[in-house]
Design a protein around this motif. Structure first.
Motif, PDB file in Angstrom:
ATOM      1  N   PRO A   1       4.967  36.279 -78.132  1.00 17.78           N
ATOM      2  CA  PRO A   1       5.098  36.112 -76.680  1.00 17.78           C
ATOM      3  C   PRO A   1       5.925  37.202 -76.019  1.00 17.78           C
ATOM      4  CG  PRO A   1       6.592  34.656 -77.827  1.00 17.78           C
ATOM      5  CD  PRO A   1       5.729  35.280 -78.896  1.00 17.78           C
ATOM      6  N   LEU A   2       5.670  37.404 -74.732  1.00 16.70           N
ATOM      7  CA  LEU A   2       6.482  38.278 -73.902  1.00 16.70           C
ATOM      8  C   LEU A   2       7.441  37.403 -73.113  1.00 16.70           C
ATOM      9  CD1 LEU A   2       3.737  40.718 -72.513  1.00 16.70           C
ATOM     10  CD2 LEU A   2       5.164  40.969 -74.560  1.00 16.70           C
ATOM     11  N   VAL A   3       8.717  37.774 -73.093  1.00 18.58           N
ATOM     12  CA  VAL A   3       9.727  36.967 -72.419  1.00 18.58           C
ATOM     13  C   VAL A   3      10.658  37.865 -71.637  1.00 18.58           C
ATOM     14  CG1 VAL A   3       9.670  35.179 -74.208  1.00 18.58           C
ATOM     15  CG2 VAL A   3      11.306  37.042 -74.380  1.00 18.58           C
ATOM     16  N   GLY A   4      11.501  37.233 -70.819  1.00 22.67           N
ATOM     17  CA  GLY A   4      12.498  37.988 -70.066  1.00 22.67           C
ATOM     18  C   GLY A   4      11.976  38.397 -68.704  1.00 22.67           C
ATOM     19  N   ASP A   5      12.850  39.002 -67.912  1.00 17.11           N
ATOM     20  CA  ASP A   5      12.484  39.467 -66.583  1.00 17.11           C
ATOM     21  C   ASP A   5      11.357  40.476 -66.681  1.00 17.11           C
ATOM     22  OD1 ASP A   5      14.507  37.903 -65.614  1.00 17.11           O
ATOM     23  OD2 ASP A   5      15.973  39.533 -65.527  1.00 17.11           O
ATOM     24  N   ALA A   6      10.294  40.218 -65.933  1.00 10.72           N
ATOM     25  CA  ALA A   6       9.116  41.092 -65.936  1.00 10.72           C
ATOM     26  C   ALA A   6       8.589  41.302 -67.360  1.00 10.72           C
ATOM     27  CB  ALA A   6       9.429  42.440 -65.295  1.00 10.72           C
ATOM     28  N   ALA A   7       8.718  40.249 -68.197  1.00  5.23           N
ATOM     29  CA  ALA A   7       8.235  40.297 -69.581  1.00  5.23           C
ATOM     30  C   ALA A   7       8.747  41.541 -70.299  1.00  5.23           C
ATOM     31  CB  ALA A   7       6.707  40.230 -69.617  1.00  5.23           C
ATOM     32  N   GLY A   8      10.050  41.750 -70.239  1.00  8.60           N
ATOM     33  CA  GLY A   8      10.627  42.969 -70.804  1.00  8.60           C
ATOM     34  C   GLY A   8      10.777  42.975 -72.308  1.00  8.60           C
ATOM     35  N   LEU A   9      10.600  41.832 -72.983  1.00 10.31           N
ATOM     36  CA  LEU A   9      10.771  41.755 -74.429  1.00 10.31           C
ATOM     37  C   LEU A   9       9.567  41.083 -75.075  1.00 10.31           C
ATOM     38  CD1 LEU A   9      14.474  40.497 -74.599  1.00 10.31           C
ATOM     39  CD2 LEU A   9      13.686  42.820 -75.117  1.00 10.31           C
ATOM     40  N   ARG A  10       9.260  41.518 -76.273  1.00 11.16           N
ATOM     41  CA  ARG A  10       8.242  40.873 -77.094  1.00 11.16           C
ATOM     42  C   ARG A  10       8.917  40.303 -78.326  1.00 11.16           C
ATOM     43  NH1 ARG A  10       5.422  44.795 -77.916  1.00 11.16           N
ATOM     44  NH2 ARG A  10       5.723  45.359 -80.097  1.00 11.16           N
ATOM     45  N   LEU A  11       8.546  39.086 -78.704  1.00 10.95           N
ATOM     46  CA  LEU A  11       9.147  38.425 -79.853  1.00 10.95           C
ATOM     47  C   LEU A  11       8.224  38.522 -81.061  1.00 10.95           C
ATOM     48  CD1 LEU A  11      10.590  35.214 -78.166  1.00 10.95           C
ATOM     49  CD2 LEU A  11      11.720  37.392 -78.621  1.00 10.95           C
ATOM     50  N   VAL A  12       8.815  38.895 -82.200  1.00  4.92           N
ATOM     51  CA  VAL A  12       8.062  39.025 -83.446  1.00  4.92           C
ATOM     52  C   VAL A  12       8.765  38.202 -84.512  1.00  4.92           C
ATOM     53  CG1 VAL A  12       7.147  40.601 -85.189  1.00  4.92           C
ATOM     54  CG2 VAL A  12       7.348  41.365 -82.806  1.00  4.92           C
ATOM     55  N   ASP A  13       8.092  37.171 -85.026  1.00  3.89           N
ATOM     56  CA  ASP A  13       8.638  36.369 -86.120  1.00  3.89           C
ATOM     57  C   ASP A  13       8.389  37.101 -87.431  1.00  3.89           C
ATOM     58  OD1 ASP A  13       9.293  34.258 -84.334  1.00  3.89           O
ATOM     59  OD2 ASP A  13       7.210  33.572 -84.408  1.00  3.89           O
ATOM     60  N   LEU A  14       9.425  37.235 -88.259  1.00  2.00           N
ATOM     61  CA  LEU A  14       9.316  37.951 -89.525  1.00  2.00           C
ATOM     62  C   LEU A  14       9.281  36.975 -90.693  1.00  2.00           C
ATOM     63  CD1 LEU A  14      11.869  40.865 -88.970  1.00  2.00           C
ATOM     64  CD2 LEU A  14       9.444  40.768 -88.366  1.00  2.00           C
ATOM     65  N   ARG A  15       8.470  37.284 -91.672  1.00  2.00           N
ATOM     66  CA  ARG A  15       8.380  36.449 -92.863  1.00  2.00           C
ATOM     67  C   ARG A  15       9.419  36.902 -93.883  1.00  2.00           C
ATOM     68  NH1 ARG A  15       1.900  35.695 -94.170  1.00  2.00           N
ATOM     69  NH2 ARG A  15       1.338  34.636 -92.213  1.00  2.00           N
ATOM     70  N   ALA A  16      10.232  35.985 -94.322  1.00  2.00           N
ATOM     71  CA  ALA A  16      11.200  36.284 -95.376  1.00  2.00           C
ATOM     72  C   ALA A  16      11.070  35.219 -96.466  1.00  2.00           C
ATOM     73  CB  ALA A  16      12.618  36.322 -94.804  1.00  2.00           C
ATOM     74  N   ASP A  17      11.493  34.008 -96.175  1.00  7.31           N
ATOM     75  CA  ASP A  17      11.358  32.868 -97.078  1.00  7.31           C
ATOM     76  C   ASP A  17      11.254  31.649 -96.172  1.00  7.31           C
ATOM     77  OD1 ASP A  17      11.716  30.698 -98.771  1.00  7.31           O
ATOM     78  OD2 ASP A  17      13.008  31.808-100.130  1.00  7.31           O
ATOM     79  N   ALA A  18      10.014  31.280 -95.850  1.00  9.20           N
ATOM     80  CA  ALA A  18       9.773  30.259 -94.826  1.00  9.20           C
ATOM     81  C   ALA A  18      10.456  28.930 -95.128  1.00  9.20           C
ATOM     82  CB  ALA A  18       8.263  30.041 -94.657  1.00  9.20           C
ATOM     83  N   ASP A  19      10.676  28.633 -96.404  1.00 13.68           N
ATOM     84  CA  ASP A  19      11.289  27.357 -96.765  1.00 13.68           C
ATOM     85  C   ASP A  19      12.802  27.351 -96.557  1.00 13.68           C
ATOM     86  OD1 ASP A  19       8.860  26.261 -97.526  1.00 13.68           O
ATOM     87  OD2 ASP A  19       9.036  27.004 -99.583  1.00 13.68           O
ATOM     88  N   ARG A  20      13.402  28.547 -96.499  1.00 20.97           N
ATOM     89  CA  ARG A  20      14.863  28.602 -96.448  1.00 20.97           C
ATOM     90  C   ARG A  20      15.428  29.345 -95.253  1.00 20.97           C
ATOM     91  NH1 ARG A  20      17.140  30.650-102.040  1.00 20.97           N
ATOM     92  NH2 ARG A  20      15.429  32.157-101.868  1.00 20.97           N
ATOM     93  N   VAL A  21      14.665  30.182 -94.585  1.00 24.73           N
ATOM     94  CA  VAL A  21      15.217  31.002 -93.517  1.00 24.73           C
ATOM     95  C   VAL A  21      14.155  31.310 -92.466  1.00 24.73           C
ATOM     96  CG1 VAL A  21      14.703  33.232 -94.602  1.00 24.73           C
ATOM     97  CG2 VAL A  21      16.679  33.025 -93.096  1.00 24.73           C
TER      98      VAL A  21
END
Length: 243
Positions: free
Chosen positions: A203-223
């Motif tokens: 998703p794009l968030v912030g004023d005027a969609a100034g940021l994009r969020l990227v979920d990173l895979r590390a260890d889905a069960d723990r972090v």
């Protein structure tokens, strides 16, 4: 792009490891990409000799050994990934209005740690935020919904299958932290006013969609890990180190 290394299997010296990480980081920044290093149980890489006096004193104030080690490891990562190559004197940080550390004249970076996880993100842009959360003391997440989530986020969580709701809350929290760290405001902002687009993948968030969020895979069960990037940064290269 994701690079994975097993610390216990490394036969190269610590210096060679950091040199490799810096090469990957510099290559990413040179291509207009961000870089993130996610370390798991990597305390042996922490180097107190790289700390300025103020940070050494701050490290000593941590009551828990793990917190102290994570703090030192975060500073060590900045030394090797962000500072000019060959810098030898201890790393002295400057701080923004809300206390976010930065190094004048260097790439934007952000640090996060939780339990045995420590992460550092570096960006060719002017700001970046990363959050890693192990949620060891979360408790019942339903008690936190009203105080921490936007109405649109609560709706997405409520409409999800019951076995998916906790993971969605964790994603929501981590995304919010990443946004607030990118803006340098921390938790001083009203969490309920921020909608991190739980129904969207990036998703794009912030004023005027100034940021994009990227979920990173590390260890889905723990972090759970998320990076908030400026929209001008087209992607992120991830390096994971674990035992």
């Amino acid at each position: 792009m994701n690079h994975r290394f097993g610390i216990s299997n490394l036969t190269v010296a610590r210096t060679a490891l950091w040199q490799e990480a810096r090469l990957i980081c510099d290559d990413a920044l040179g291509r207009g990409l961000a870089f993130a290093a996610i370390l798991h149980e990597a305390g042996d890489l922490a180097d107190e000799q790289l700390l300025a006096d103020a940070d050494r004193q701050r490290a000593m104030r941590y009551r828990q050994d793990r917190d102290r080690q994570n703090f030192v490891l975060g500073r060590t990562m900045v030394h090797h990934l962000v500072r000019p190559k060959g810098a030898s004197v201890p790393c002295a940080f400057s701080f923004g209005v809300h206390g976010k550390p930065f190094l004048p004249g260097c790439a934007a970076f952000n640090l996060s740690h939780s339990a045995e996880w420590v992460a550092c993100a570096v960006s060719p842009g002017t700001s970046i935020g990363i959050d890693v959360e192990a949620f060891l003391r979360l408790g019942d997440h339903r008690e936190l919904l009203a105080a921490t989530t936007h109405p649109a986020e609560r709706r997405v969580i409520a409409e999800a299958e019951p076995d998916q709701r906790l993971a969605l809350f964790k994603c929501c929290w981590t995304r919010k932290e990443a946004v607030l760290k990118a803006t340098g405001k921390g938790l001083s902002d009203d969490l309920c006013s921020i909608d991190v687009g739980l129904a969207e993948r990036q998703p794009l968030v912030g004023d005027a969609a100034g940021l994009r969020l990227v979920d990173l895979r590390a260890d889905a069960d723990r972090v759970t890990v998320c990076v908030a990037l400026e929209t001008s940064v087209s992607g992120i290269v991830v390096m994971q180190l674990s035992q």
